[in-house]
Design an enzyme around this catalytic site. Structure first.
Site, mmCIF file in Angstrom:
data_model
loop_
_atom_site.group_PDB
_atom_site.id
_atom_site.type_symbol
_atom_site.label_atom_id
_atom_site.label_comp_id
_atom_site.label_asym_id
_atom_site.label_seq_id
_atom_site.Cartn_x
_atom_site.Cartn_y
_atom_site.Cartn_z
ATOM 1 N N ARG A 53 43.306 34.352 45.783
ATOM 2 C CA ARG A 53 42.808 35.286 44.934
ATOM 3 C C ARG A 53 44.127 36.037 44.238
ATOM 4 O O ARG A 53 44.919 36.446 44.953
ATOM 5 C CB ARG A 53 42.059 36.324 45.562
ATOM 6 N N ASP B 204 45.128 44.240 62.746
ATOM 7 C CA ASP B 204 46.174 43.044 62.706
ATOM 8 C C ASP B 204 45.263 41.681 62.692
ATOM 9 O O ASP B 204 44.158 41.570 62.822
ATOM 10 C CB ASP B 204 47.228 43.235 63.759
ATOM 11 N N ASP C 93 10.799 28.984 -1.540
ATOM 12 C CA ASP C 93 10.989 27.774 -0.995
ATOM 13 C C ASP C 93 12.083 27.816 -0.174
ATOM 14 O O ASP C 93 13.004 27.896 -0.889
ATOM 15 C CB ASP C 93 10.774 26.618 -1.879
ATOM 16 N N GLY D 169 46.520 50.271 62.336
ATOM 17 C CA GLY D 169 47.027 49.391 63.400
ATOM 18 C C GLY D 169 46.294 47.831 63.461
ATOM 19 O O GLY D 169 46.536 47.167 64.187
ATOM 20 N N GLU E 267 41.127 38.199 39.742
ATOM 21 C CA GLU E 267 40.301 39.509 39.851
ATOM 22 C C GLU E 267 40.462 40.019 38.250
ATOM 23 O O GLU E 267 41.554 39.970 37.364
ATOM 24 C CB GLU E 267 41.467 40.777 40.369
ATOM 25 N N ASP F 260 45.537 38.823 42.258
ATOM 26 C CA ASP F 260 45.404 40.353 42.005
ATOM 27 C C ASP F 260 45.763 40.294 40.521
ATOM 28 O O ASP F 260 46.562 39.836 39.894
ATOM 29 C CB ASP F 260 46.358 41.172 42.679
ATOM 30 N N HIS G 85 38.124 46.973 47.767
ATOM 31 C CA HIS G 85 39.097 48.034 48.174
ATOM 32 C C HIS G 85 39.299 49.112 47.098
ATOM 33 O O HIS G 85 40.011 49.972 47.135
ATOM 34 C CB HIS G 85 40.490 47.676 48.635
#
Length: 643
Positions: free
Chosen positions: A342, A187, A40, A185, A373, A344, A446
């Site tokens: 964000r 920008d 039981d 280059g 991150e 890092d 990246h």
């Protein structure tokens, strides 16, 4: 005994799915037989232990009158009062013998087969993520490689401009100041000029990799937090970008690199290039206490042992004030137009420092987003021997959701259909729902191999950088990878949180690991088929945002290369709408029978060749379909759902 003694993902056993707020009551229920081993069954207990050991509980369950196939439910209410991470299991006594129930496969309970304990995340109910961050689409830009406006460049020291179509340079010597000094280059004015293009994708969040003065093309070696890198433009250019973005309904998130600086910076000034007295030059420097000198000046801790990236002691009061104090770095750029940050390598920042940053952000812009991150499950992440508190209410609003990326790639590239739901449900179960709804879901960043290259079968783990520099997909590889990318993107766009496009993925940019995942955007040669696909999918999210902003994730089936799930707006099965996602990543056409309760289905978006009729869906190889589900009858209960 029944198959499920307990299932933490089923509301028949746990009244609230996933994380709960402090002081919120949740009911736990076990399904137990009257006898176990012929003896039981007389009592059952919930054993709940807090991570810090200060809120441990042993709560007795009471037998109810509710039965299921000869077994009875036992129930107990539990109300944790303190935010934190908790672990729980169960015990029951039969014939004087104590038996233990632990977490097993798919979060179900197993008797006397010790597997693991269940996790219960208890967060502060005071944290609220603004609705403006939910249901949108993010676009990540590596500023040097997105768009060159043609304006005259003020080049950093020892650097050079290379042709836009050039392959990023590689040097094996990362310890010199010559690492990543080839500039394409791109920008801020270039980014601003392409905002209408981003709007055509449905983008409403821009995430910019670092834009502050630095001496590398990636700018993760900050030289001056208070100035825009001259090659990107001026402070006025940043203001103009934010104003133009806001007019199009877009928000701007900046990259905060606060765990280290560059050695060639105002603060460290190893080479004497700045008029300031840097920490490397004098112990009397106002910045000396920021750094981890072991033997001043030439021996110091650096990020991952890279000497050009000296580590910061984030607990230093003057550094905290500089970054997160009144009038500090965080505040300055928010007031100039940024809508969030964000962080890092958030796992290398102390909890107390993240709290200070959050407090400053919310004081300046209460609806701004703080994104971290974190590559793993952020709810139970341990870094440097410390269990982190990212998601408990006083730190992050959201995280980079690499676990979802891993689940998608695992399914699309490796046909791990059965593991897909487990990975997704683990995160949705462990995270507070408001964070789930605002997760950043990338397929590439990246820091990763380009998603098209990855889905062609190249993870680049065994390829040298020299081999990666010459890696180009064959026509057949590319076409097959594109089919898989479309499937992966459908999953990315329909899972909880918001999808994040890494610049160029939408037009078929290829590439291996850093730096080859950072090529110039191919404005001169875009894959129009992929681009059209991304635009159509973005249109679906826009017009069905009432579902994708915060709808529940409901698994339906996963087997043999086919996945089906539903995003349903609320917790009632007789609600008026939901989006059903059905994907076949296999090499053969399949016929999929929809659940019987899906009686009013409309196709929203699909691959070519998909056919839907009378509850049957014909899915060609490597195809998908999104269906709008409008129930007309009371839904039947599906065990294991979040309902």
């Amino acid at each position: 005994m029944p198959e499920h003694i307990f299932n933490s993902r089923d509301k028949a056993y746990k009244s609230k799915y996933g994380a709960i707020a402090a002081n919120q009551t949740v009911t736990f229920r076990l399904l137990l037989p009257e006898q176990y081993g012929g003896l039981d069954l007389t009592s059952a207990t919930l054993v709940l232990m807090s991570e810090d050991g200060q809120s441990n509980m042993r709560l007795p369950l009471q037998k109810t009158t509710e039965q299921w196939i000869g077994s009875f439910f036992w129930a107990v209410n539990c109300t944790p009062t303190r935010p934190g991470l908790y672990w729980y299991s169960f015990e029951f006594v039969a014939g004087g013998y104590t038996h233990y129930i632990y977490k097993g496969k798919y979060s179900t309970g197993y008797v006397d087969a010790k597997e693991d304990k269940w996790q219960l995340t208890v967060y502060s109910g005071e944290q609220v993520v603004a609705n403006q961050w939910k249901g949108g689409i993010m676009y990540q830009i590596f500023p040097d490689r997105f768009k060159n406006s043609g304006s005259k460049k003020m080049m950093p020291r020892d650097s050079k401009i290379v042709p836009w179509r050039a392959t990023p340079e590689w040097t094996a010597d990362k310890d010199t100041g010559l690492w990543n000094i080839d500039y394409f280059g791109g920008d801020l004015k270039g980014i601003e000029s392409k905002l209408p293009y981003l709007a055509s994708l449905g983008v409403d969040i821009l995430y910019l990799n670092p834009i502050f003065e630095a001496h590398s093309n990636h700018r993760y070696n900050t030289a001056d937090y208070e100035h825009i890198d001259p090659i990107l433009g001026k402070e006025e250019d940043f203001i103009d970008l934010c104003v133009s973005a806001h007019k199009l309904g877009m928000k701007v998130i900046l990259d905060g690199v606060f765990s280290h600086t560059g050695d060639d910076s105002i603060y460290f000034n190893k080479y004497g290039h700045y008029p300031s007295v840097g920490a490397y030059q004098s112990k009397d420097s106002p910045y000396y206490s920021w750094y981890k000198f072991e033997n001043w000046p030439n021996q110091y801790k650096s990020w991952w042992g890279v000497p050009i990236l000296p580590e910061i002691i984030e607990e230093t009061p003057s550094y905290i004030n500089f970054i997160a104090g009144e009038g500090g770095v965080i505040e300055k750029w928010l007031e100039l137009g940024a809508d969030g940050w964000r962080l890092d390598v958030a796992d290398e920042l102390p909890d107390e420092f993240i709290v200070k940053i959050r407090n400053r952000i919310k004081a300046v812009k209460p609806d701004a987003l703080l994104l971290g991150e974190v590559w793993e499950d952020a709810s139970n992440k341990t870094a440097y021997g410390i269990r982190r508190k990212y998601l408990l209410g006083s730190e992050l609003d959201s995280v980079m959701n690499y676990p979802f990326r891993d689940a998608i790639i695992g399914f699309v590239a490796n046909d791990n259909a059965e593991d897909f739901f487990e990975q997704i449900l683990t995160i949705t179960e462990n995270y507070p729902k408001q964070i789930v709804d605002s997760l950043m879901n990338p397929l590439g960043t990246h820091d990763t191999v380009r998603i098209l290259t990855r889905l062609a079968g190249y993870d680049c783990e065994s390829l040298s950088r020299e081999d990666q520099s010459a890696l180009t997909l064959t026509e057949d590889e590319r076409e097959d990878a594109k089919k898989l990318l479309k499937i992966a993107t459908v999953l990315q766009y329909t899972l909880p949180g918001f999808p994040s496009i890494y610049y160029g993925d939408e037009v078929g940019l290829e590439g291996g690991k850093d730096p080859f995942n950072r090529k110039g955007f191919p404005w001169y040669d875009q894959d129009e088929d992929l681009l059209d696909f991304y635009r159509k999918l973005g249109d679906v999210r826009k017009h069905k945002s009432y579902v994708f902003s915060d709808a529940l994730f409901i698994p339906i089936s996963a087997a043999d290369g086919v996945i089906c799930y539903e995003r349903r707006k609320t917790g009632q099965w007789n609600d008026s709408f939901g989006i059903v996602v059905l994907v076949n990543r296999g090499d053969e056409t399949i016929n999929y029978t929809l659940p019987l309760d899906m009686t009013d289905i409309t196709t929203v978006f699909s691959s070519d060749g998909v056919e839907v009729a009378s509850g049957l869906v014909r899915l060609p190889a490597k195809s998908f379909v999104l269906l709008e589900n409008v129930p007309v009858i009371k839904k039947t209960y599906r065990p294991g759902s979040q309902i």
